[in-house]
Write a protein that holds these residues in place. Structure first.
Motif, PDB file in Angstrom:
ATOM      1  N   ASN A 104      -7.058   2.625   3.690  1.00 51.24           N
ATOM      2  CA  ASN A 104      -6.577   3.947   3.282  1.00 51.24           C
ATOM      3  C   ASN A 104      -7.276   4.490   2.050  1.00 51.24           C
ATOM      4  O   ASN A 104      -6.831   5.471   1.469  1.00 51.24           O
ATOM      5  N   THR A 105      -8.357   3.868   1.647  1.00 53.33           N
ATOM      6  CA  THR A 105      -9.111   4.350   0.506  1.00 53.33           C
ATOM      7  C   THR A 105     -10.232   5.253   0.999  1.00 53.33           C
ATOM      8  O   THR A 105     -11.012   4.867   1.853  1.00 53.33           O
ATOM      9  N   SER A 106     -10.313   6.452   0.496  1.00 57.96           N
ATOM     10  CA  SER A 106     -11.311   7.407   0.988  1.00 57.96           C
ATOM     11  C   SER A 106     -12.728   7.036   0.578  1.00 57.96           C
ATOM     12  O   SER A 106     -13.682   7.544   1.141  1.00 57.96           O
TER      13      SER A 106
ATOM     14  N   THR B 110      -1.578  -5.223  -0.929  1.00 53.10           N
ATOM     15  CA  THR B 110      -2.891  -4.995  -1.516  1.00 53.10           C
ATOM     16  C   THR B 110      -2.860  -5.337  -2.999  1.00 53.10           C
ATOM     17  O   THR B 110      -1.823  -5.240  -3.643  1.00 53.10           O
TER      18      THR B 110
ATOM     19  N   CYS C 121       0.855  -1.189   0.000  1.00 50.56           N
ATOM     20  CA  CYS C 121       0.000   0.000   0.000  1.00 50.56           C
ATOM     21  C   CYS C 121       0.889   1.237   0.000  1.00 50.56           C
ATOM     22  O   CYS C 121       1.903   1.295   0.705  1.00 50.56           O
ATOM     23  N   SER C 122       0.508   2.228  -0.789  1.00 51.33           N
ATOM     24  CA  SER C 122       1.333   3.436  -0.894  1.00 51.33           C
ATOM     25  C   SER C 122       1.309   4.259   0.394  1.00 51.33           C
ATOM     26  O   SER C 122       2.183   5.096   0.607  1.00 51.33           O
ATOM     27  N   ASP C 123       0.328   4.027   1.276  1.00 55.64           N
ATOM     28  CA  ASP C 123       0.258   4.779   2.527  1.00 55.64           C
ATOM     29  C   ASP C 123       0.864   4.039   3.711  1.00 55.64           C
ATOM     30  O   ASP C 123       1.670   4.578   4.449  1.00 55.64           O
TER      31      ASP C 123
ATOM     32  N   SER D  10      -5.348  -3.938  -5.005  1.00 56.91           N
ATOM     33  CA  SER D  10      -6.255  -2.955  -5.598  1.00 56.91           C
ATOM     34  C   SER D  10      -5.559  -2.189  -6.721  1.00 56.91           C
ATOM     35  O   SER D  10      -4.340  -2.034  -6.737  1.00 56.91           O
ATOM     36  N   ALA D  11      -6.352  -1.699  -7.653  1.00 54.32           N
ATOM     37  CA  ALA D  11      -5.818  -0.993  -8.818  1.00 54.32           C
ATOM     38  C   ALA D  11      -5.192   0.352  -8.433  1.00 54.32           C
ATOM     39  O   ALA D  11      -4.247   0.804  -9.060  1.00 54.32           O
ATOM     40  N   CYS D  12      -5.727   0.981  -7.385  1.00 53.89           N
ATOM     41  CA  CYS D  12      -5.214   2.298  -6.998  1.00 53.89           C
ATOM     42  C   CYS D  12      -3.938   2.214  -6.182  1.00 53.89           C
ATOM     43  O   CYS D  12      -3.270   3.217  -5.969  1.00 53.89           O
ATOM     44  N   GLY D  13      -3.581   1.017  -5.705  1.00 55.70           N
ATOM     45  CA  GLY D  13      -2.355   0.849  -4.942  1.00 55.70           C
ATOM     46  C   GLY D  13      -2.489   1.159  -3.467  1.00 55.70           C
ATOM     47  O   GLY D  13      -1.502   1.305  -2.764  1.00 55.70           O
ATOM     48  N   ARG D  14      -3.742   1.277  -2.981  1.00 54.71           N
ATOM     49  CA  ARG D  14      -3.989   1.537  -1.568  1.00 54.71           C
ATOM     50  C   ARG D  14      -4.840   0.424  -0.982  1.00 54.71           C
ATOM     51  O   ARG D  14      -5.712  -0.114  -1.652  1.00 54.71           O
TER      52      ARG D  14
END
Length: 114
Positions: free
Chosen positions: A56-58, A46, A39-41, A48-52
């Protein structure tokens, strides 16, 4: 069955699986698994496509909570997205936040204030 390899797949415990397998890609449970990235945070694995990770996904807010908060901040939302909504020639219903045409007023057809 003779196993030639040990599964290199990292489990959620961040340790290698270690199951005996015949494929270099991994055991029968892991060889087709999605590749996980940190996870980038927070660094948790993970896929997930967003990398979070989900923590940590809003977007991880229930619809009821987000609508309730949006109703409280309706004016702020309208100011923030005024230009984008104007380009599309739409507005948002003040109660349910559905897109409506500018000519329809402040509320959509499904809501009638008393």
């Amino acid at each position: 069955m003779i196993s030639e390899y040990s599964c290199p797949f990292l489990c959620n415990t961040e340790k290698a699986c270690g199951n005996p397998c015949i494929r270099p890609e991994g055991c029968r449970f892991h060889w087709k698994a999605k590749k996980r990235v940190p996870c980038s945070d927070c660094g948790k694995p993970t896929a997930s496509a967003c990398g979070r990770c989900p923590d940590n996904t809003s977007i991880r807010v229930t619809r009821k909570t987000s609508i309730r908060d949006a109703r409280k901040n309706f004016e702020e939302i309208m100011v923030r997205h005024r230009d984008a909504l104007a380009k599309l020639n739409i507005s948002l219903c003040k109660e349910c936040l559905l897109p409506i045409k500018l000519e329809e007023g402040v509320y959509c057809d499904s809501y009638w204030p008393e």
